[in-house]
Motif scaffolding. Structure first.
Motif, PDB file in Angstrom:
ATOM      1  N   PHE A  81       0.790  -1.190   0.110  1.00  0.00           N
ATOM      2  CA  PHE A  81      -0.095   0.144   0.052  1.00  0.00           C
ATOM      3  C   PHE A  81       0.954   1.155  -0.058  1.00  0.00           C
ATOM      4  CE2 PHE A  81      -2.784   3.135   1.963  1.00  0.00           C
ATOM      5  CZ  PHE A  81      -3.955   3.099   1.001  1.00  0.00           C
ATOM      6  N   THR A  85       0.863   3.669  -3.035  1.00  0.00           N
ATOM      7  CA  THR A  85       0.168   5.058  -3.103  1.00  0.00           C
ATOM      8  C   THR A  85       1.449   6.258  -3.371  1.00  0.00           C
ATOM      9  OG1 THR A  85      -1.264   4.355  -1.411  1.00  0.00           O
ATOM     10  CG2 THR A  85      -1.014   6.601  -1.466  1.00  0.00           C
ATOM     11  N   LEU A  86       2.540   6.117  -2.548  1.00  0.00           N
ATOM     12  CA  LEU A  86       3.756   7.041  -2.754  1.00  0.00           C
ATOM     13  C   LEU A  86       4.530   7.065  -3.854  1.00  0.00           C
ATOM     14  CD1 LEU A  86       4.353   7.479   1.064  1.00  0.00           C
ATOM     15  CD2 LEU A  86       2.575   8.763  -0.167  1.00  0.00           C
ATOM     16  N   LYS A 114      -8.397   7.406 -13.830  1.00  0.00           N
ATOM     17  CA  LYS A 114      -9.302   8.201 -12.605  1.00  0.00           C
ATOM     18  C   LYS A 114      -9.573   9.546 -13.248  1.00  0.00           C
ATOM     19  CE  LYS A 114      -6.559   7.287  -9.221  1.00  0.00           C
ATOM     20  NZ  LYS A 114      -6.318   7.387  -7.974  1.00  0.00           N
ATOM     21  N   PRO A 118     -14.341   9.459 -13.316  1.00  0.00           N
ATOM     22  CA  PRO A 118     -14.700   9.879 -11.959  1.00  0.00           C
ATOM     23  C   PRO A 118     -15.209   8.455 -10.874  1.00  0.00           C
ATOM     24  CG  PRO A 118     -15.673  11.361 -13.164  1.00  0.00           C
ATOM     25  CD  PRO A 118     -15.272  10.260 -14.171  1.00  0.00           C
ATOM     26  N   LEU A 121     -12.360   6.759  -9.399  1.00  0.00           N
ATOM     27  CA  LEU A 121     -11.811   7.522  -8.391  1.00  0.00           C
ATOM     28  C   LEU A 121     -12.705   7.286  -7.022  1.00  0.00           C
ATOM     29  CD1 LEU A 121     -10.047   9.906  -7.526  1.00  0.00           C
ATOM     30  CD2 LEU A 121     -11.612  11.611  -8.224  1.00  0.00           C
ATOM     31  N   ILE A 122     -13.832   6.920  -7.231  1.00  0.00           N
ATOM     32  CA  ILE A 122     -14.995   6.680  -6.340  1.00  0.00           C
ATOM     33  C   ILE A 122     -14.252   5.172  -5.879  1.00  0.00           C
ATOM     34  CG2 ILE A 122     -17.150   6.046  -5.739  1.00  0.00           C
ATOM     35  CD1 ILE A 122     -18.197   8.463  -7.258  1.00  0.00           C
ATOM     36  N   ASP A 124     -11.598   3.802  -6.204  1.00  0.00           N
ATOM     37  CA  ASP A 124     -10.316   3.551  -5.548  1.00  0.00           C
ATOM     38  C   ASP A 124     -10.440   4.086  -4.063  1.00  0.00           C
ATOM     39  OD1 ASP A 124      -7.462   3.424  -5.565  1.00  0.00           O
ATOM     40  OD2 ASP A 124      -7.146   5.587  -6.307  1.00  0.00           O
ATOM     41  N   LEU A 125     -11.158   5.088  -3.778  1.00  0.00           N
ATOM     42  CA  LEU A 125     -11.758   5.635  -2.545  1.00  0.00           C
ATOM     43  C   LEU A 125     -11.962   4.223  -1.785  1.00  0.00           C
ATOM     44  CD1 LEU A 125     -11.716   7.579  -0.292  1.00  0.00           C
ATOM     45  CD2 LEU A 125     -13.926   8.594  -1.382  1.00  0.00           C
ATOM     46  N   ALA A 128      -9.515   2.011  -0.856  1.00  0.00           N
ATOM     47  CA  ALA A 128      -8.551   2.621   0.412  1.00  0.00           C
ATOM     48  C   ALA A 128      -9.366   2.499   1.819  1.00  0.00           C
ATOM     49  CB  ALA A 128      -8.103   3.938  -0.180  1.00  0.00           C
ATOM     50  N   GLU A 129     -10.660   2.838   1.665  1.00  0.00           N
ATOM     51  CA  GLU A 129     -11.458   2.714   2.875  1.00  0.00           C
ATOM     52  C   GLU A 129     -11.495   1.315   3.205  1.00  0.00           C
ATOM     53  OE1 GLU A 129     -14.400   6.583   2.164  1.00  0.00           O
ATOM     54  OE2 GLU A 129     -15.136   4.546   1.778  1.00  0.00           O
TER      55      GLU A 129
ATOM     56  N   PHE B  81     -12.642   6.022  12.425  1.00  0.00           N
ATOM     57  CA  PHE B  81     -12.894   5.806  10.789  1.00  0.00           C
ATOM     58  C   PHE B  81     -13.696   4.665  10.205  1.00  0.00           C
ATOM     59  CE2 PHE B  81     -10.819   3.838   6.703  1.00  0.00           C
ATOM     60  CZ  PHE B  81     -10.574   5.113   6.070  1.00  0.00           C
ATOM     61  N   LEU B 125     -10.062  11.001  -0.917  1.00  0.00           N
ATOM     62  CA  LEU B 125      -9.005   9.792  -1.091  1.00  0.00           C
ATOM     63  C   LEU B 125      -7.505   9.895  -0.612  1.00  0.00           C
ATOM     64  CD1 LEU B 125      -8.311   7.107  -2.763  1.00  0.00           C
ATOM     65  CD2 LEU B 125      -8.019   8.496  -4.888  1.00  0.00           C
ATOM     66  N   GLU B 136      -0.644   1.463   8.631  1.00  0.00           N
ATOM     67  CA  GLU B 136       0.397   0.131   8.605  1.00  0.00           C
ATOM     68  C   GLU B 136       1.665   0.483   9.129  1.00  0.00           C
ATOM     69  OE1 GLU B 136       1.413   0.002   4.303  1.00  0.00           O
ATOM     70  OE2 GLU B 136      -0.410  -1.598   4.017  1.00  0.00           O
TER      71      GLU B 136
END
Lengths: 188, 188
Positions: A81, A85-86, A114, A118, A121-122, A124-125, A128-129, B81, B125, B136
């Motif tokens: 992750f 992500t980074l 994305k 859109p 994008l949702i 992806d969110l 992540a959640e 969360f 996001l 993590e």
DNA sequence: CGACATATTGAGATCCATCAACCAATGTGG
DNA sequence: CCACATTGGTTGATGGATCTCAATATGTCG
């Protein structure tokens, strides 16, 4: 929690054709053999792996020991992750524990998609959640439960893990030694 | 990690006026006194709290004991969360550890704003990703580090925690007893 | 069958929790 | 302003949980 992954799956199924095609156009299927590494330490995790069949795990090395952080079964999404992500080097490996088939999506292609779709994008969110909630629950376990309680919890909620994965790996996933796990099991 | 929160902050600063106004229109500032509860167990976390000043924490009860899961300082975002994301009852409390001032945004209003302002969706996001990465890293600590190592890590990376928060709370945050923490500190 | 990975079991050491006593600082009612 | 309660922290003694090292199965696969 089960209900949230259901929600995500139905969200995917309900995607319009255009979005679905965009997603398909940036994904491809690939097979790995047992023992293959999908991601190595220090590599940037530039792809996400949707497990279509088989079992995989994510782990890192600590004092030369492998610490398993996540186990992947069918329909799970395997990524490192933080690295993904980074887009920075991963401290983790992703390894096939059996022959596996995955659907691979490239990070950059997904980022581009994305921007134009859109709904991705949702998605992806939502993913992540979901991962965040999963992490919080795992943290709860390490924070308050003994080794035996953590094992029993897995036995109850994820029996497929106990049935299909070597104890050595389960022990490192639980954060205990193989010997302790063996003794816990001996006491039922 | 620090760089990612920086990226988020500059993303916010670079938002266009329309998006910023939408965000402001659904946010409001509120003060709490030391000891006040911003969220109680079993309530649905229907708001997010952006800490403008002061200190807060999130905790839950385990066998009657308070287990602190997160500490909030200026510019941190305080939410339960899982409760917030799934809009279901929270197992956690959020408590002001000093007088605090927060900017409150309602969940549903933010959901609506995301639909009309895609940049807020991207912001959501980014915040979820940031939280996931933080989780993590915390999990890494519980998975592989001893109590002493976890304490030293906080001392090194978050000295403001040690300086401003009672040891009783730090101990529960570290997942150890107050006595053990006291002994760790005595040994330098 | 031999070789290597996987699992069990025992003994001793270490980490950490619990219970209990004690101390220091702070605050509050009379 | 004092007496006392409350909160926050320290220290000691003891026991339990878990680790490590080591020896011994058990299994699997070429």
């Amino acid at each position: 929690m089960t209900t949230y992954i259901d929600k995500i799956n139905s969200y995917i199924k309900a995607l319009d054709n255009d979005t679905l095609k965009a997603l398909e156009s940036i994904s491809s299927t690939k097979n790995y053999k047992k023992g293959d590494l999908l991601l190595r330490q220090n590599e940037v995790c530039g792809k996400s792996y949707w497990v279509l069949s088989g079992i995989a795990r994510k782990y890192y090395l600590n004092d030369g020991k492998e610490i398993t952080t996540e186990l992947y079964f069918e329909d799970d999404l395997a990524v490192s992750f933080e690295s993904y992500t980074l887009q920075q080097p991963s401290r983790e490996f992703i390894e096939a524990l059996s022959d596996v088939t995955v659907s691979i999506t490239h990070y950059q292609a997904f980022q581009n998609a994305k921007a134009t779709h859109p709904k991705l994008l949702i998605l992806d969110l939502m993913l992540a959640e979901y991962h965040g909630i999963w992490l919080e629950n795992r943290l709860f376990q390490f924070h308050t439960m003994s080794a035996t309680e953590r094992y029993l919890d897995i036995l109850k909620r994820s029996p497929h893990i106990i049935q299909s994965i070597p104890l050595t790996i389960i022990a490192s996933y639980l954060g205990i030694s193989l010997e302790t796990l063996s003794r816990i099991r001996a006491k039922i």
